[in-house]
Write a protein that holds these residues in place. Structure first.
Motif, PDB file in Angstrom:
ATOM      1  N   ALA A 274       0.699  -1.533   0.068  1.00 33.41           N
ATOM      2  CA  ALA A 274      -0.070   0.726   0.017  1.00 33.41           C
ATOM      3  C   ALA A 274       1.382   1.791   0.168  1.00 33.41           C
ATOM      4  CB  ALA A 274      -0.741  -0.081   0.929  1.00 33.41           C
ATOM      5  N   ASP A 275       1.969   0.543   0.390  1.00 36.58           N
ATOM      6  CA  ASP A 275       3.334   2.520   0.497  1.00 36.58           C
ATOM      7  C   ASP A 275       3.644   2.260  -0.539  1.00 36.58           C
ATOM      8  OD1 ASP A 275       2.507   2.050   2.748  1.00 36.58           O
ATOM      9  OD2 ASP A 275       5.024   1.209   3.617  1.00 36.58           O
ATOM     10  N   ALA A 276       3.117   2.371  -2.372  1.00 34.75           N
ATOM     11  CA  ALA A 276       3.834   2.930  -3.222  1.00 34.75           C
ATOM     12  C   ALA A 276       2.511   3.091  -3.406  1.00 34.75           C
ATOM     13  CB  ALA A 276       3.335   0.797  -4.156  1.00 34.75           C
ATOM     14  N   VAL A 277       1.492   3.283  -3.284  1.00 35.96           N
ATOM     15  CA  VAL A 277       0.159   3.973  -3.142  1.00 35.96           C
ATOM     16  C   VAL A 277       0.557   5.283  -3.273  1.00 35.96           C
ATOM     17  CG1 VAL A 277      -2.446   4.783  -4.031  1.00 35.96           C
ATOM     18  CG2 VAL A 277      -1.586   2.478  -4.046  1.00 35.96           C
ATOM     19  N   THR A 278       0.360   5.670  -1.925  1.00 35.19           N
ATOM     20  CA  THR A 278       1.113   6.831  -0.699  1.00 35.19           C
ATOM     21  C   THR A 278       2.254   7.119  -1.285  1.00 35.19           C
ATOM     22  OG1 THR A 278       0.171   4.999   1.257  1.00 35.19           O
ATOM     23  CG2 THR A 278       1.272   7.790   1.698  1.00 35.19           C
ATOM     24  N   PHE A 279       3.246   6.629  -1.352  1.00 33.24           N
ATOM     25  CA  PHE A 279       4.247   7.949  -1.786  1.00 33.24           C
ATOM     26  C   PHE A 279       4.160   8.318  -3.141  1.00 33.24           C
ATOM     27  CE2 PHE A 279       8.359   7.195  -4.589  1.00 33.24           C
ATOM     28  CZ  PHE A 279       8.890   8.116  -4.590  1.00 33.24           C
ATOM     29  N   SER A 280       3.247   7.491  -3.939  1.00 32.88           N
ATOM     30  CA  SER A 280       3.360   8.222  -5.832  1.00 32.88           C
ATOM     31  C   SER A 280       2.793   9.011  -6.086  1.00 32.88           C
ATOM     32  CB  SER A 280       2.875   6.680  -6.561  1.00 32.88           C
ATOM     33  OG  SER A 280       3.540   5.843  -6.986  1.00 32.88           O
ATOM     34  N   LYS A 281       1.106   9.518  -4.860  1.00 34.47           N
ATOM     35  CA  LYS A 281       1.053  10.288  -5.068  1.00 34.47           C
ATOM     36  C   LYS A 281       1.262  11.267  -3.875  1.00 34.47           C
ATOM     37  CE  LYS A 281      -4.055   8.000  -4.807  1.00 34.47           C
ATOM     38  NZ  LYS A 281      -4.941   7.666  -4.671  1.00 34.47           N
ATOM     39  N   GLN A 282       1.963  11.318  -3.207  1.00 31.17           N
ATOM     40  CA  GLN A 282       2.773  12.263  -2.641  1.00 31.17           C
ATOM     41  C   GLN A 282       3.780  12.783  -3.320  1.00 31.17           C
ATOM     42  OE1 GLN A 282       3.544  11.698   1.976  1.00 31.17           O
ATOM     43  NE2 GLN A 282       1.296  10.898   2.275  1.00 31.17           N
ATOM     44  N   ALA A 283       4.066  12.074  -4.451  1.00 35.25           N
ATOM     45  CA  ALA A 283       5.567  12.505  -4.601  1.00 35.25           C
ATOM     46  C   ALA A 283       4.850  13.064  -5.733  1.00 35.25           C
ATOM     47  CB  ALA A 283       6.241  11.080  -5.276  1.00 35.25           C
TER      48      ALA A 283
END
Length: 413
Positions: free
Chosen positions: A251-260
């Motif tokens: 799930a971190d992949a989604v959080t990181f990408s959106k915040q990036a």
């Protein structure tokens, strides 16, 4: 201190499609009594040569990588169903037992031992993160039971009884890195979840970036479950990379990408490759990944009759409209390879099956003459470049036939 364990969904499937739900804590209380950390005794050994072919599936169905774990299980279930419909293995039906390790290597170790000792499995399959794969790999070697993974990447260590059906790090990055450097520029940043595999991935990436004439300008890691990526993104942004290679998982992949994207790192001009572009995350990321290319072993858009049939069965079984995760395809074709090796061995004896795995060559949608490299147990197969459409399709735009990874590792023999 004995770790606490989650409840497990434990399912043994037979021709009668029997389903059993057990409480993991109660089962482990029996398994651990007097033998925690001990070697297997003869009485606790794996399946007998004349018994059924039984697969022990260690997979995270809860926790931060449960979505990927569920996809792996779904692909495996369809493979077993297909093999049983075609007559099973050496005249016997295939069974499987699914246990939930919640992505915790301590759980993975104890569950794998339980599957060998109590369930008498012929082979082990599953896990998602590299640390859980290494944990089960050690148990598999200890028990002399073959263990297959379907995740992308490879463990840093080699085990005589562990075999990886996912694309290895070098197989992913060998065609990817030169293309990123040529298209976007020479400055590459690396970011990953903080466990052993993303760091191993970064080590290979740095070697290939240098070989392609590029420079690694930043390297960042954060623990699984990270919710605030702004400090990491700020440091990456200050390095002014041309491309970012990400091994942020779950799930971190989604959080990181959106915040990036939110904080101005991830723009259309920035090259972006790695785990967040996997099909698992496309429904959550949508337009953020549309138009980008991604290197994979398998896509549900592979133009092959067997691949199309699997994709249809998967969609029908799970009412699935999104892209089918790569790990599901790797699990499906990986389990079929394992079971073809069991057929070749002519018995359910785990050591005989393991020997057959190492010597088997098989044509499949993953490539002609797919096989394992004996010096590192990496699956030698095709790689594909896919372009992610706005409709979510992972369309194959280029095939790299039989991308070899023969880098030797200690411990394979």
């Amino acid at each position: 201190m004995v770790p606490s364990y989650p409840r497990a969904r434990d399912r043994r499937v037979t021709p009668a499609a029997r389903t059993t739900v057990l409480t993991l804590a109660a089962t482990l209380a029996v398994t651990l009594t007097g033998c925690q950390g001990a070697a297997l005794s003869d009485d606790d050994g794996p399946a007998a040569a004349g018994g059924p072919v039984r697969i022990g599936v260690v997979v995270p169905l809860t926790g931060p990588v449960s979505q990927v774990g569920t996809a792996l299980r779904n692909g495996l279930e369809l493979a077993v169903k297909k093999v049983n419909a075609e007559g099973g293995v050496h005249g016997r039906p295939v069974e499987y037992v699914v246990v939930d390790d919640a992505g915790d290597p301590a759980n993975s170790t104890q569950l794998a031992r339980r599957l060998v000792r109590q369930d008498k499995v012929t082979m082990l399959f599953g896990t998602i993160t590299g640390d859980t794969a290494e944990a089960v790999g050690r148990v598999a070697d200890e028990a002399h039971v073959p263990f297959g993974t379907a995740i992308l990447g490879d463990t840093e260590h080699c085990f005589a009884y562990q075999w990886g059906f996912g694309e290895s790090t070098r197989q992913m990055l060998t065609p990817t890195v030169p293309g990123l450097v040529a298209k976007y520029g020479k400055k590459v940043a690396l970011v990953g979840s903080d466990y052993n595999y993303p760091r191993f991935y970064a080590g290979v990436a740095k070697e290939l970036v240098k070989k392609a004439g590029g420079t690694v300008v930043a390297e960042e890691y954060s623990p699984l479950g990270q919710t605030d990526w702004q400090p990491v993104i700020g440091r990456l942004k200050s390095a002014a990379p041309d491309s970012v290679l990400s091994m942020v998982v779950g799930a971190d992949a989604v959080t990181f990408s959106k915040q990036a994207q939110q904080f101005g790192l991830l723009t259309p001009e920035l090259g972006y490759e790695g785990a967040p572009l996997d099909a698992d995350f496309q429904p959550a990321l949508g337009a953020l990944v549309a138009g980008r290319t991604h290197t994979v072993r398998w896509s549900d858009q592979v133009d092959d009759a067997e691949s199309r049939a699997f994709a249809k069965d998967y969609r029908d079984a799970h009412q699935w409209k999104a892209p089918i995760p790569e790990v599901a395809g790797n699990a499906y074709f990986g389990v079929k390879f394992f079971l073809a090796a069991a057929e070749k061995a002519g018995s359910g004896d785990p050591q005989a099956v393991n020997k057959a795995i190492g010597g088997l060559t098989l044509d499949s949608p993953l490539g002609k003459g797919t096989r394992f490299e004996p010096s590192n147990h990496v699956f030698q197969a095709d790689m594909r470049e896919v372009t992610i459409g706005r409709d979510g399709a992972y369309t194959v735009t280029r095939t790299h036939p039989m991308v070899a990874d023969t880098t030797p590792k200690k411990g394979c023999a």
